[in-house]
Enzyme design. Structure first.
Site, short mmCIF file in Angstrom:
data_model
loop_
_atom_site.label_atom_id
_atom_site.label_comp_id
_atom_site.label_asym_id
_atom_site.label_seq_id
_atom_site.Cartn_x
_atom_site.Cartn_y
_atom_site.Cartn_z
N ARG A 1 -94.48 -7.67 -38.90
CA ARG A 1 -94.43 -7.74 -40.35
C ARG A 1 -95.52 -6.84 -40.94
O ARG A 1 -96.61 -6.71 -40.36
CB ARG A 1 -94.68 -9.19 -40.75
CG ARG A 1 -94.61 -9.50 -42.23
CD ARG A 1 -93.23 -9.42 -42.77
NE ARG A 1 -93.08 -10.15 -44.02
CZ ARG A 1 -92.05 -9.99 -44.84
NH1 ARG A 1 -91.07 -9.15 -44.55
NH2 ARG A 1 -91.96 -10.69 -45.94
N THR B 1 -82.08 -5.90 -46.02
CA THR B 1 -82.76 -5.97 -44.73
C THR B 1 -81.68 -5.64 -43.72
O THR B 1 -80.53 -5.43 -44.11
CB THR B 1 -83.34 -7.39 -44.59
OG1 THR B 1 -84.35 -7.52 -45.58
CG2 THR B 1 -83.88 -7.71 -43.23
N THR C 1 -86.91 -4.52 -41.97
CA THR C 1 -86.57 -4.20 -43.35
C THR C 1 -87.62 -3.33 -44.03
O THR C 1 -88.76 -3.22 -43.57
CB THR C 1 -86.43 -5.51 -44.17
OG1 THR C 1 -85.90 -5.21 -45.44
CG2 THR C 1 -87.75 -6.23 -44.33
N ASN D 1 -87.70 -4.27 -47.26
CA ASN D 1 -87.55 -5.26 -48.32
C ASN D 1 -86.36 -4.89 -49.20
O ASN D 1 -85.24 -4.92 -48.72
CB ASN D 1 -88.82 -5.46 -49.15
CG ASN D 1 -88.71 -6.70 -50.03
OD1 ASN D 1 -87.95 -7.60 -49.70
ND2 ASN D 1 -89.42 -6.76 -51.14
N ASP E 1 -92.93 -9.63 -51.39
CA ASP E 1 -92.66 -10.91 -50.73
C ASP E 1 -93.86 -11.86 -50.81
O ASP E 1 -93.76 -13.03 -50.45
CB ASP E 1 -92.24 -10.70 -49.28
CG ASP E 1 -90.73 -10.45 -49.17
OD1 ASP E 1 -90.03 -10.60 -50.18
OD2 ASP E 1 -90.26 -10.08 -48.08
N SER F 1 -91.91 -14.25 -45.13
CA SER F 1 -90.58 -13.66 -44.98
C SER F 1 -89.53 -14.77 -44.85
O SER F 1 -89.87 -15.93 -44.64
CB SER F 1 -90.57 -12.79 -43.73
OG SER F 1 -89.26 -12.38 -43.42
N GLY G 1 -80.55 -10.33 -46.20
CA GLY G 1 -80.14 -11.07 -47.41
C GLY G 1 -81.25 -11.82 -48.11
O GLY G 1 -80.96 -12.77 -48.84
N GLY G 2 -82.54 -11.43 -47.91
CA GLY G 2 -83.61 -12.13 -48.61
C GLY G 2 -83.52 -13.62 -48.29
O GLY G 2 -83.27 -14.01 -47.14
N1 GLY Z 1 -88.04 -8.92 -47.34
C1 GLY Z 1 -87.28 -10.08 -47.22
C2 GLY Z 1 -87.85 -11.07 -46.31
O1 GLY Z 1 -88.67 -10.76 -45.47
O2 GLY Z 1 -87.53 -12.23 -46.41
#
Ligand code: GLY
Length: 585
Positions: A114, A393, A411, A413, A435, A464, A486-487
């Site tokens: 991350r 993502t 991703t 983001n 995020d 995340s 998909g967030g």
């Molecule tokens: N950027 C979306 C997530 O990490 O949830």
């Protein structure tokens, strides 16, 4: 009655009973089918290895690595690099993510790559003098200040060093991506659409030149060549992963940041580290679930929801019933409320993970669920345990011939991240800083409310929702891999795929293709896909007190691989919602 006549009469009686049996079962009260009629393609079948990703070229790159003797981790690294070229909306070198690995001997691990906040990213860095969120350039979503320190290159290097087969080198795994960037590839309908008129990318010179054909825009069928990105891959091949963090690539990124008042410095790049973490686990109806720990909320939220739902007979409910959607929504509501309150980077804040995923806690959570009426999110705050995005993502998954498996989500983001391509590198940079809770209690780009535990701090990782997951059979062997972009909808997509398979006996492709819903506590509404809920089901849900909104497009882009129990065949499934492909051999 003569014997032949008796036999004939008995035969017809039995025949009538037999023919009418399905009709008898169709009586409404007794109609509880176990298998949903989920029309869908068949999964792709292969006897050795399988790769499923959102881009066929990238899946083919992975299969080629498997055929050359690479294992699932080698192939995953090559796929991640290839997607950085062929799927620029989310595939990346300039972002980050999470790789879940299960080795053939059953060992599992999680690679956390991350992004990290730059040292200059303090708590109120995205607030103006009045304490309001900055909008546009300078915000947590757009431009140079939105980028966290990228983790992808370090994550791939860590995965290769510890879990690669040793048969293929770093340079060999980067070569297909370098070639795709240098030779170019054919632009698909979806990619052309996402680039056409793209205002975000138009704001940054290198992005505009490379991805928008200098404002003339690409059409489906054109070729996209990325020579700077090819040169970056070549430097990585020569200099190894540290080149990205300490070499010419790092210098180019830091210099572009400095010229444009970005937050990231050379020292931030040098200080980036990928980390190995212990996956989190639960069982759902006896099947082991293995998923991503913090700094992703994905695994913990998924497990809390599964634990709550385990207390209900979902199998006995019609797959499409309002009864089931009601319970699934109530589980989502409660787990997302806890996400907002409790979750953040565990290297910085205390997160009661053990409490959140405790089955006894789920039992207590169930006591507040009314089977007939929706709760309201205003009354359902976080529980008391002891102790999100555009769809951009991307997830991919690999299973090799030996049984090693990778489930990887990474991703930038939002689609194309911050919009910035670091000058001279061809590398699109993320906007993962969004995020974080840029202003705790105020929604981010996904409408997610997040708390103090996820406030911005130097070198912290933003929370995340990425949920790369494995599900094991009761004998401990790998059953299937699953994940999606998909967030915040990521976690709910993975949840519904698991339920579709475990409770409704769908195959991996049906489970992925079936319509989905999403509830994230706040806003207090069920989002559903177009055509995803019948009018009757909608009425029944509204009657229970739920609010419904439809999504303009679909949710997620899931990819999974299931191991067929009898044959050991790899069954690959790429979401029919998008352009992906499962490729096997
Ligand atoms: N950027 C979306 C997530 O990490 O949830």
């Amino acid at each position: 009655m003569s014997a032949p006549l008796l036999r004939t009469a008995v035969f017809f009686l039995l025949a009538i009973l037999f023919v009418n049996a399905p009709l008898t079962r169709l009586r409404p009260a007794a109609f509880t089918p176990r298998v949903a009629s989920a029309a869908s393609r068949d999964p792709v079948r292969a006897s050795h290895g399988m790769v499923a990703s959102t881009n066929k070229l990238a899946s083919e790159v992975g299969v080629d690595i498997l055929k050359r003797g690479g294992n699932a981790v080698d192939a995953a690294i090559a796929v991640a690099f290839a997607l950085a070229v062929t799927y620029p909306a989310a595939g990346n070198l300039g972002g980050g993510g999470f790789m879940l690995i299960r080795l053939r001997d059953g060992r599992t691990t999680a690679i956390d790559y991350r992004e990290m906040a730059p040292a200059a990213a303090t708590r109120n860095v995205y607030l103006d003098a009045q304490g309001n969120l900055i909008k546009g350039e300078g915000s947590s979503t757009i431009g140079y200040r939105a980028a966290g320190v990228p983790g992808t290159v370090a994550g791939m290097a860590l995965a290769l060093r510890k879990y690669g087969s040793g048969r293929l080198t770093w340079a060999q795994l980067a070569e297909p991506a370098r070639r795709l960037a240098s030779d170019g590839f054919t632009i698909s309908y979806n990619l052309a659409n996402s680039l056409d008129g793209n205002k975000l990318l138009a704001g940054y010179a290198d992005s505009k030149r490379i991805f928008l054909n200098n404002g003339r825009y690409f059409k489906e069928g054109d070729t996209l060549r990325q020579p700077e990105l090819a040169a970056t891959f070549a430097r990585l091949q020569r200099g190894g992963a540290r080149e990205f963090y300490e070499g010419e690539t790092a210098r180019l990124i830091a210099e572009d940041m400095r010229r444009n008042k970005g937050l990231m410095t050379l020292a931030d790049l040098r200080g980036y580290e990928a980390k190995e973490r212990t996956p989190i686990r639960t069982t759902y109806r006896g099947y082991e679930i293995i998923s991503m720990p913090p700094p992703s909320s994905g695994g913990a939220v998924l497990i809390e929801m599964l634990n709550i739902l385990e207390g209900y007979d979902l199998r006995g409910m019609n797959w499409a019933s309002s009864e089931k959607y009601h319970l699934v929504t109530e589980a989502m509501r409660r787990a997302f409320a806890d996400r907002a309150e409790y979750m953040g980077d565990t290297d910085f804040v205390k997160v009661p993970i053990a409490g959140l995923i405790d089955k006894k806690y789920a039992e207590r959570q169930r006591t507040s669920i009314n089977l007939e009426r929706a709760s309201t999110s205003a009354e359902i705050g976080a529980g008391r345990p002891t102790g999100y995005e555009s769809e951009e993502t991307t997830h991919f998954t690999v299973v090799d011939a030996q049984g090693n498996a990778v489930s990887n989500t990474y991703t930038l983001n939002l689609g194309f991240g911050s919009g910035v391509t670091a000058k001279g590198t061809g590398v699109l940079l993320n906007n993962e800083m969004d995020d974080f809770a840029a202003k705790p209690g105020t929604p981010n780009a996904f409408g997610l409310i997040q708390g103090e535990r996820n406030a911005v701090a130097p070198r912290k990782r933003p929370l995340s929702a990425m949920t790369p997951t494995f599900v094991l059979r009761k004998d401990g062997t790998l059953w299937f891999t699953i994940g999606t972009p998909g967030g915040p909808t990521i976690i709910n997509t993975v949840l519904q795929a698991i339920i579709n398979i475990v409770d409704h006996d769908m195959n991996i492709q049906q489970a992925i293709d079936a319509p989905r819903i999403h509830h994230q506590w706040l806003p207090d509404e069920i989002a559903y896909e177009p055509y995803g809920l019948s009018a009757d089901t909608q009425r029944a849900l509204v009657g229970r007190g739920h609010k419904l909104v439809t999504r303009p497009r679909y949710m997620g882009d899931a990819h999974g691989i299931m191991i067929e129990e009898k044959t050991g065949m790899r069954l690959g499934a790429s979401d029919s919602r998008n352009e992906g492909a499962a490729v096997g051999y």
